[in-house]
Design an enzyme around this catalytic site. Structure first.
Site, PDB file in Angstrom:
ATOM      1  N   HIS A 192       0.832  -1.213   0.000  1.00  0.00           N
ATOM      2  CA  HIS A 192       0.000   0.000   0.000  1.00  0.00           C
ATOM      3  C   HIS A 192       0.866   1.261   0.000  1.00  0.00           C
ATOM      4  O   HIS A 192       0.551   2.243  -0.693  1.00  0.00           O
ATOM      5  CB  HIS A 192      -0.922   0.002   1.218  1.00  0.00           C
ATOM      6  CG  HIS A 192      -2.047  -0.965   1.126  1.00  0.00           C
ATOM      7  ND1 HIS A 192      -1.858  -2.330   1.139  1.00  0.00           N
ATOM      8  CD2 HIS A 192      -3.397  -0.774   1.022  1.00  0.00           C
ATOM      9  CE1 HIS A 192      -3.032  -2.932   1.048  1.00  0.00           C
ATOM     10  NE2 HIS A 192      -3.979  -2.011   0.977  1.00  0.00           N
ATOM     11  N   HIS A 234       2.037  -4.102   9.115  1.00  0.00           N
ATOM     12  CA  HIS A 234       3.407  -3.819   8.688  1.00  0.00           C
ATOM     13  C   HIS A 234       4.184  -3.138   9.804  1.00  0.00           C
ATOM     14  O   HIS A 234       3.597  -2.535  10.711  1.00  0.00           O
ATOM     15  CB  HIS A 234       3.424  -2.918   7.440  1.00  0.00           C
ATOM     16  CG  HIS A 234       2.826  -3.547   6.223  1.00  0.00           C
ATOM     17  ND1 HIS A 234       3.511  -4.436   5.427  1.00  0.00           N
ATOM     18  CD2 HIS A 234       1.599  -3.417   5.663  1.00  0.00           C
ATOM     19  CE1 HIS A 234       2.731  -4.817   4.420  1.00  0.00           C
ATOM     20  NE2 HIS A 234       1.564  -4.224   4.553  1.00  0.00           N
TER      21      HIS A 234
END
Length: 270
Positions: A192, A234
């Site tokens: 992303h 993440h």
């Protein structure tokens, strides 16, 4: 009394010299030979084992001091890398405030996930294809075709890097269905983050936008990137590296930019 003592001693000697008492007084010759042969065999086997084990022991003795030195005297780079890695993991876990429903910001998890969908590859590819079909200008088709190329390159590059690194996130969170479609199953680098960095740079360079829209575009990219840390998907370094890879992908697309004629030929084939 003195005469009776020698007689009793002689009688004891005669009794002990009988055959049934010989095994008690002294061992048989066969037992002595078997014991001596067993000792010789065991000593020979021990010597052979020592000879066989000597090369291994020598190798271990040669290797162990080096391993001990490596463990006791690590390099400065190793210490710095391990320290930064520990800080990254600790900070990422603290910022994972929406990792699950029991987290401090667990109620905002659905909103953070919705923000992450705005930076997903599948909606952007689908939207680019729809705009490409409806576009009637050559300039618009050229920009959209190169944008589609950039999105496809982003998915392939990030998927390849994640397969090589195979780093997992700070929390044990299974990827969603859209993540599996774009092969975004590992943590490093953040897909992303790379995508929104590439898109924001692409739009800033190829679209005429007012200053407020430019600021909102940059803020959107930052929010989408760090939202992946908030949901525990993440690490911080994954997002930062994703931003860096996104910029490099934009530069790559600029180098292989397709001209209007090439885009028209691809559209006609499609």
């Amino acid at each position: 009394m003195p005469a009776s003592q020698p007689r009793s001693r002689a009688r004891d000697r005669n009794v002990l010299n009988r055959a049934e008492f010989l095994s008690l007084n002294q061992p048989l010759k066969g037992n002595q030979e078997s014991r001596s042969s067993g000792r010789k065999q065991s000593s020979q086997a021990g010597a052979a084992g020592a000879q066989n084990s000597n090369p291994k022991e020598r190798r271990q003795s040669q290797q162990l001091p080096e391993e001990d030195c490596m463990q006791l005297n690590p390099s400065f780079k190793g210490i710095a890398f391990n320290s930064l890695l520990a800080i990254d993991i600790c900070m990422s876990k603290r910022l994972g405030v929406c990792a699950n429903r029991a987290s401090s910001w667990g109620g905002a998890r659905s909103m953070i996930n919705l923000l992450g969908i705005t930076g997903h590859g599948i909606p952007w590819i689908a939207g680019t294809l729809i705009c490409l079909v409806k576009s009637s200008t050559l300039a618009g088709q050229e920009v959209l075709m190169n944008l589609l190329l950039a999105l496809l390159l982003d998915i392939m590059i990030v998927a390849g890097l994640q397969k090589l690194a195979k780093r997992k996130g700070p929390y044990d969170i299974n990827p969603g269905l859209l993540d599996y479609l774009t092969m975004d199953t590992y943590a490093f680098p953040a897909g992303h983050a790379s995508r929104v960095a590439m898109l924001s740079k692409f739009f800033l360079n190829h679209l005429v936008l007012a200053i407020p829209l430019r600021i909102l575009l940059v803020l959107w990219a930052l929010c989408v990137g760090f939202s992946r840390v908030m949901i525990g998907r993440h690490h911080i370094t994954d997002v930062l590296s994703g931003f860096a890879f996104g910029y490099l992908q934009f530069r790559l697309v600029e180098l292989i930019w397709m001209s209007s004629n090439t885009c028209q030929m691809l559209i006609s084939i499609w």
